[in-house]
Design an enzyme around this catalytic site. Structure first.
Site, PDB file in Angstrom:
ATOM      1  CG  HIS A   1      -2.128   0.924   0.984  1.00  0.00           C
ATOM      2  ND1 HIS A   1      -2.878   2.279   0.564  1.00  0.00           N
ATOM      3  CD2 HIS A   1      -2.301   1.292   2.247  1.00  0.00           C
ATOM      4  CE1 HIS A   1      -3.258   2.464   0.395  1.00  0.00           C
ATOM      5  NE2 HIS A   1      -3.444   1.937   1.798  1.00  0.00           N
TER       6      HIS A   1
ATOM      7  CG  HIS B   1      -3.846   0.491  -8.263  1.00  0.00           C
ATOM      8  ND1 HIS B   1      -5.206   0.240  -7.848  1.00  0.00           N
ATOM      9  CD2 HIS B   1      -3.389   1.590  -7.534  1.00  0.00           C
ATOM     10  CE1 HIS B   1      -5.983   1.070  -7.464  1.00  0.00           C
ATOM     11  NE2 HIS B   1      -4.158   1.678  -6.350  1.00  0.00           N
TER      12      HIS B   1
ATOM     13  CG  ASP C   1       2.665   4.240  -3.237  1.00  0.00           C
ATOM     14  OD1 ASP C   1       3.034   5.737  -3.366  1.00  0.00           O
ATOM     15  OD2 ASP C   1       2.052   3.780  -3.442  1.00  0.00           O
TER      16      ASP C   1
HETATM   17  N1  CMC Z   1       5.316  -6.793 -10.134  1.00  0.00           N
HETATM   18  C1  CMC Z   1       5.225  -7.642 -11.028  1.00  0.00           C
HETATM   19  N2  CMC Z   1       3.961  -8.493 -11.274  1.00  0.00           N
HETATM   20  C2  CMC Z   1       2.732  -7.970 -10.203  1.00  0.00           C
HETATM   21  C3  CMC Z   1       3.273  -6.859  -9.554  1.00  0.00           C
HETATM   22  C4  CMC Z   1       4.307  -6.182  -9.257  1.00  0.00           C
HETATM   23  N3  CMC Z   1       3.857  -4.967  -8.436  1.00  0.00           N
HETATM   24  N4  CMC Z   1       1.484  -6.610  -9.060  1.00  0.00           N
HETATM   25  C5  CMC Z   1       1.045  -7.706  -9.744  1.00  0.00           C
HETATM   26  N5  CMC Z   1       1.301  -8.212 -10.591  1.00  0.00           N
HETATM   27  C6  CMC Z   1       1.090  -9.742 -11.086  1.00  0.00           C
HETATM   28  C7  CMC Z   1       1.045 -10.584 -10.452  1.00  0.00           C
HETATM   29  O1  CMC Z   1       2.209 -11.651 -10.097  1.00  0.00           O
HETATM   30  C8  CMC Z   1       0.057 -11.580 -10.774  1.00  0.00           C
HETATM   31  O2  CMC Z   1       0.375 -11.916 -11.895  1.00  0.00           O
HETATM   32  P1  CMC Z   1      -0.623 -13.433 -12.545  1.00  0.00           P
HETATM   33  O3  CMC Z   1      -1.884 -13.465 -12.583  1.00  0.00           O
HETATM   34  O4  CMC Z   1       1.039 -14.351 -13.806  1.00  0.00           O
HETATM   35  O5  CMC Z   1      -0.338 -14.562 -10.880  1.00  0.00           O
HETATM   36  C9  CMC Z   1      -0.735 -10.520 -11.104  1.00  0.00           C
HETATM   37  O6  CMC Z   1      -0.188  -8.972 -11.634  1.00  0.00           O
HETATM   38  C10 CMC Z   1      -1.993 -10.325 -10.325  1.00  0.00           C
HETATM   39  O7  CMC Z   1      -1.434  -9.921  -9.416  1.00  0.00           O
HETATM   40  P2  CMC Z   1      -2.022  -9.598  -7.960  1.00  0.00           P
HETATM   41  O8  CMC Z   1      -1.240  -9.551  -6.747  1.00  0.00           O
HETATM   42  O9  CMC Z   1      -3.792 -10.737  -7.823  1.00  0.00           O
HETATM   43  O10 CMC Z   1      -3.332  -7.967  -7.766  1.00  0.00           O
HETATM   44  P3  CMC Z   1      -3.994  -7.389  -6.644  1.00  0.00           P
HETATM   45  O11 CMC Z   1      -4.709  -6.351  -7.797  1.00  0.00           O
HETATM   46  O12 CMC Z   1      -3.978  -8.558  -5.626  1.00  0.00           O
HETATM   47  O13 CMC Z   1      -2.652  -6.678  -6.553  1.00  0.00           O
HETATM   48  C11 CMC Z   1      -1.318  -4.649  -5.503  1.00  0.00           C
HETATM   49  C12 CMC Z   1      -2.713  -4.816  -6.786  1.00  0.00           C
HETATM   50  C13 CMC Z   1      -0.762  -2.769  -5.579  1.00  0.00           C
HETATM   51  C14 CMC Z   1      -1.283  -5.179  -4.167  1.00  0.00           C
HETATM   52  C15 CMC Z   1       0.204  -5.005  -6.627  1.00  0.00           C
HETATM   53  O14 CMC Z   1      -0.210  -4.869  -8.163  1.00  0.00           O
HETATM   54  C16 CMC Z   1       1.790  -5.278  -6.097  1.00  0.00           C
HETATM   55  O15 CMC Z   1       2.046  -5.767  -5.006  1.00  0.00           O
HETATM   56  N6  CMC Z   1       2.163  -3.976  -6.595  1.00  0.00           N
HETATM   57  C17 CMC Z   1       3.548  -3.721  -6.136  1.00  0.00           C
HETATM   58  C18 CMC Z   1       2.954  -2.257  -4.802  1.00  0.00           C
HETATM   59  C19 CMC Z   1       2.178  -1.399  -5.168  1.00  0.00           C
HETATM   60  O16 CMC Z   1       3.864  -0.448  -5.678  1.00  0.00           O
HETATM   61  N7  CMC Z   1       1.488  -0.575  -4.703  1.00  0.00           N
HETATM   62  C20 CMC Z   1       1.311   0.734  -4.354  1.00  0.00           C
HETATM   63  C21 CMC Z   1       0.053   0.488  -4.833  1.00  0.00           C
HETATM   64  S1  CMC Z   1      -0.428   1.743  -5.291  1.00  0.00           S
HETATM   65  C22 CMC Z   1      -1.044   3.127  -3.798  1.00  0.00           C
HETATM   66  C23 CMC Z   1      -1.792   3.087  -3.120  1.00  0.00           C
HETATM   67  O17 CMC Z   1      -3.199   3.208  -3.135  1.00  0.00           O
HETATM   68  O18 CMC Z   1      -1.895   2.551  -1.765  1.00  0.00           O
END
Ligand code: CMC
Length: 423
Positions: free
Chosen positions: A262, A301, A357
């Protein structure tokens, strides 16, 4: 049959159910069914009834809200109906905060009064200062912020009178006023510097930077003011739903924000850039991301799948900042990462784009803020969003104490084996 209904056939029993559809003001922006309507769907009398299974609440509305609107597919973010692009361009942070809380933009007189009310509360009780002095010299400033905000609850016991709107307003102004002071003290504590008292002659952001290290004003924080039902806002509502006071609920929200997935992502972006080390190692790092060994911090995201509208605005600001501060090696790595990832099939097919971020992290770095202060810089402007969500929840007759269900996967009832004593 009423068109605003959903017919469900339970193929286990052949029974058909008709449940009403609840729409928001604009049905095209999302409609829902009441989850409790599913409870009547049973295979037998002693069956609990159907639930929805939704880890991480990916498709569950926990409330009705009139504060922030997001359309993740079209990259839209609006506060009280106004696009953030226009707010970021034309409104100060406190004007936007007023809008978020009150629902309408302030008149000049209302804005002056709002600023006065908040700045009056910027000072910390000397005992709060002493509490902060007790932290270890290398305490993470976000840990200090979370603990100190929670401690405010003990200084203002009147905060527990949740049904008194005048007292609620007082706590809101206290929180808004004191968050920047706590953040600045946390920074100065880590640096071993004496605390600088707030100056209510200055603007909100001007005072914060003055307490930190006397700098000119920065204006990009409008983007961080609220973000609908994200992880920390959901915690604010969840903790607040047990009718706890707003200080501990804000501490809980800030604790959720601290996590690397987050608001802590901005800090992790910098740690990742340092780990990569140099521009020529970016391609190797991307390989590790694609092999799912590591995540690209500052990318992706839950809601935005085309682009993050906040990132679009902040990227422009980043370019302006870099014109003044010049480039540095970490920035070069960040821009190379952005360039390669945006052109790579893996990131395109997974709809992974830089989020707010990514750019806030590299801007804070260019401005020389210490890395562990980054999530704190996110928490200050987000406070107005949390407390507005909290107030909306308190005023919503539909809201109840947050208490999700579970799908039980453990043993059925079984007899305890003969008692065995170990000597
Ligand atoms: N790097 C590499 N792969 C990723 C990433 C990433 N940052 N984010 C998602 N993926 C891939 C993940 O491995 C999965 O792949 P597959 O379908 O092949 O297994 C797919 O994309 C979907 O990922 P998810 O974890 O199910 O997606 P989510 O919606 O649960 O997670 C997230 C959203 C923001 C937690 C995630 O994108 C992440 O961990 N990003 C990095 C941390 C980050 O930058 N967070 C700040 C968010 S913006 C500020 C705020 O509002 O909080």
């Amino acid at each position: 049959m009423d068109k605003n209904t959903l017919s469900i056939t339970d193929n286990r029993t052949g029974t058909e159910y008709v449940v009403p559809i609840i729409a928001g003001t604009y049905p095209k922006y999302g409609a829902a069914i009441n989850a409790l309507a599913l409870r009547q769907i049973k295979v037998g009398e002693d069956d609990f009834g159907l639930m929805t299974y939704d880890p991480g609440f990916t498709n569950t509305a926990g409330c009705k809200s009139a504060i922030t609107f997001i359309d993740g597919d079209r990259g839209i973010l609006r506060y009280r109906g106004y696009p953030i692009e226009e707010l970021a361009e034309r409104c100060s942070y406190l004007e936007t905060a007023y809008l978020i809380l009150h629902g309408e933009l302030p008149t000049p007189a209302q804005l002056a009064d709002w600023q006065r009310q908040i700045m009056r509360h910027a000072l910390l009780h000397e005992n709060t200062k002493k509490l902060m002095e007790g932290f270890h010299h290398d305490a993470h400033p976000m840990g200090m912020l979370v603990s100190t905000v929670a401690a405010l609850s003990t200084f203002y016991p009147d905060a527990k009178k949740l049904s008194d709107p005048v007292l609620r307003r007082l706590q809101i102004c206290r929180l808004m006023g004191k968050m920047p002071t706590i953040a600045a003290y946390a920074y100065r504590h880590g640096m071993g510097l004496p605390y600088v008292y707030p100056d209510d002659e200055l603007s909100y952001t001007g005072n914060f930077l003055n307490m930190m290290f006397r700098r000119t004003e920065v204006k990009y924080r409008v983007l961080h003011a609220d973000h609908e039902q994200n992880c920390s806002a959901n915690d604010m509502r969840s903790v607040g739903s047990s009718q706890t006071d707003p200080y501990v609920a804000t501490a809980a929200a800030a604790a959720a924000l601290y996590g690397p997935l987050h608001g802590g992502a901005n800090e992790q972006v910098l740690r990742m850039l340092r780990e990569i080390g140099s521009k020529d190692k970016v391609a190797d790092y991307i390989k590790r991301v694609k092999a799912k060994e590591v995540r690209l911090m500052g990318f992706g995201h839950r809601i935005y799948k085309n682009y993050d509208p906040r990132a679009k605005i902040i990227k422009r600001i980043a370019d302006q900042v870099f014109e003044v501060t010049g480039r540095n090696p970490l920035l070069d790595i960040a821009l190379e990462l952005e360039r390669i990832a945006l052109a790579d099939d893996y990131f395109i097919s997974h709809k992974l784009y830089p989020n707010v971020d990514f750019y806030s992290g590299i801007i804070y770095q260019a401005l020389d803020f210490p890395v562990d202060l980054f999530p704190v810089l996110f928490a200050i402007p987000r406070t107005i969003g949390w407390i507005t969500q909290w107030e909306e929840m308190l005023n919503d007759p539909d809201q109840k104490i947050a208490r999700p269900q579970q799908v039980y996967t453990g043993h059925d009832c079984r007899p305890l084996p003969g008692i065995r004593r170990t000597v």
